[in-house]
Write a protein that holds these residues in place. Sequence first.
Motif, PDB file in Angstrom:
ATOM      1  N   ASP A  41      -2.154   0.590  45.037  1.00  0.00           N
ATOM      2  CA  ASP A  41      -0.987   0.230  44.998  1.00  0.00           C
ATOM      3  C   ASP A  41      -1.711  -1.337  45.934  1.00  0.00           C
ATOM      4  O   ASP A  41      -2.260  -1.904  45.896  1.00  0.00           O
ATOM      5  N   THR A  42       0.158  -2.401  45.944  1.00  0.00           N
ATOM      6  CA  THR A  42      -0.227  -3.210  45.777  1.00  0.00           C
ATOM      7  C   THR A  42       0.844  -4.109  46.862  1.00  0.00           C
ATOM      8  O   THR A  42       0.849  -5.452  46.670  1.00  0.00           O
ATOM      9  N   CYS A  49      -0.152  -9.222  47.664  1.00  0.00           N
ATOM     10  CA  CYS A  49      -1.219  -8.973  47.247  1.00  0.00           C
ATOM     11  C   CYS A  49      -2.359 -10.186  47.016  1.00  0.00           C
ATOM     12  O   CYS A  49      -3.438  -9.436  46.256  1.00  0.00           O
ATOM     13  N   THR A  70      -5.594  -1.188  38.311  1.00  0.00           N
ATOM     14  CA  THR A  70      -4.671  -0.767  39.987  1.00  0.00           C
ATOM     15  C   THR A  70      -3.479   1.617  39.822  1.00  0.00           C
ATOM     16  O   THR A  70      -3.526   1.152  38.429  1.00  0.00           O
ATOM     17  N   ASN A  72      -0.186   2.575  40.778  1.00  0.00           N
ATOM     18  CA  ASN A  72       0.583   2.393  41.975  1.00  0.00           C
ATOM     19  C   ASN A  72       0.297   4.215  41.899  1.00  0.00           C
ATOM     20  O   ASN A  72       1.453   5.093  41.377  1.00  0.00           O
ATOM     21  N   VAL A  80       4.569  -1.190  45.669  1.00  0.00           N
ATOM     22  CA  VAL A  80       4.361  -1.093  44.455  1.00  0.00           C
ATOM     23  C   VAL A  80       5.152  -2.555  43.899  1.00  0.00           C
ATOM     24  O   VAL A  80       4.964  -3.551  42.656  1.00  0.00           O
ATOM     25  N   TRP A  81       5.781  -3.842  44.429  1.00  0.00           N
ATOM     26  CA  TRP A  81       6.692  -4.431  44.323  1.00  0.00           C
ATOM     27  C   TRP A  81       5.099  -5.750  44.327  1.00  0.00           C
ATOM     28  O   TRP A  81       5.725  -6.584  43.799  1.00  0.00           O
ATOM     29  N   ASN A  83       3.108  -6.087  41.954  1.00  0.00           N
ATOM     30  CA  ASN A  83       2.538  -5.669  40.916  1.00  0.00           C
ATOM     31  C   ASN A  83       2.065  -7.074  39.837  1.00  0.00           C
ATOM     32  O   ASN A  83       0.781  -7.188  39.463  1.00  0.00           O
ATOM     33  N   THR A  87      -0.689  -8.201  36.817  1.00  0.00           N
ATOM     34  CA  THR A  87      -0.856  -8.448  35.635  1.00  0.00           C
ATOM     35  C   THR A  87      -1.401  -9.733  34.873  1.00  0.00           C
ATOM     36  O   THR A  87      -1.877 -10.589  35.609  1.00  0.00           O
ATOM     37  N   ILE A  92      -2.095  -0.958  34.275  1.00  0.00           N
ATOM     38  CA  ILE A  92      -1.481  -0.194  36.413  1.00  0.00           C
ATOM     39  C   ILE A  92      -1.118   1.398  35.652  1.00  0.00           C
ATOM     40  O   ILE A  92      -0.720   1.019  34.618  1.00  0.00           O
ATOM     41  N   PRO A 129       4.309  -0.102  35.576  1.00  0.00           N
ATOM     42  CA  PRO A 129       3.160   0.148  34.847  1.00  0.00           C
ATOM     43  C   PRO A 129       2.699   0.836  33.060  1.00  0.00           C
ATOM     44  O   PRO A 129       3.710   0.519  32.796  1.00  0.00           O
TER      45      PRO A 129
END
Length: 292
Positions: A41-42, A49, A70, A72, A80-81, A83, A87, A92, A129
């Motif tokens: 989780d992020t 994060c 990663t 989710n 997950v917001w 994420n 990147t 993910i 993801p």
Amino acid sequence: MTPIVELATYPGLDPRLVILRAGEEVDAVLVRTERFDLLVDTLGTPEACRAALDLIAAHFGDEALRPLITINSHMDWDHVWGNAAVTGRGPIIAHAAALSRFHDPAMQAVLQQKQAEEARFATVKLVAPDISFSGTLRLDGGDLTFELIHTPGHTPDHLVVWIPELRICLAVDAVEWPIPEVWSQNASDLAAIRASFERIRALDAAFVITAHGRSHAPALVDANLRYFDALSDRVAKANLSRLAEPHMDEASDFALKDFVALPQEMDSATRSFYEGCHRTNLGATIKARLDA
């Protein structure tokens, strides 16, 4: 309010695992292996994060970026917001059911609502993801392995991470103190959350680490099951006419306090939140009886 991100642990927890704690909002977890870091989780924003990953780098004394995978656990916003912060660092991974939730217009609607309410969500960009799976997925980190296990009920896409070498289950929201919340009032979701409890209990974990409630006790799995058992028993014994009454979650013998002892120091907002979870659980249990 923007929560302050801190590192945390539990007594006896393997030092390769670090809890990433965003105040009272949510916990994520990072696990260091020989081959890569696994981030479960992020958190709720990319900034949170990034702050967590910076703390991890300082904690382990990293001089260069390590490979990162990663996970989710499910598509709830607080998990997950963040994420966008990972990147380009690595894949993910989420359960296949998460993609349906990600592309549901409801997710964008929740983001717009949150952005209107709090400035900290202004930079959130929804990032899907990269890899999805059905059933169970196994990852090999060299010294540690990870089994990603689908555990629906709280949400349709929820998964937990099992680390067999350490007997650690990263249960996220599948298990929660004082209670979890079932996804809907459909009997199938109620059955799914109970089946997920049983699946987690069968792991015989030494640690069951939750994302809320700051718990690592395996006994919480049984406590969550007893709560749903008690709810089912009480609903089964009640007259149907009584079950049709409004605000049953506030009625004598059906309120949350009649099933779970909450600490006196629990703040009113948290208490209200879990009373809302109980309202959903009670409604699902009543509907299951009426549909039987």
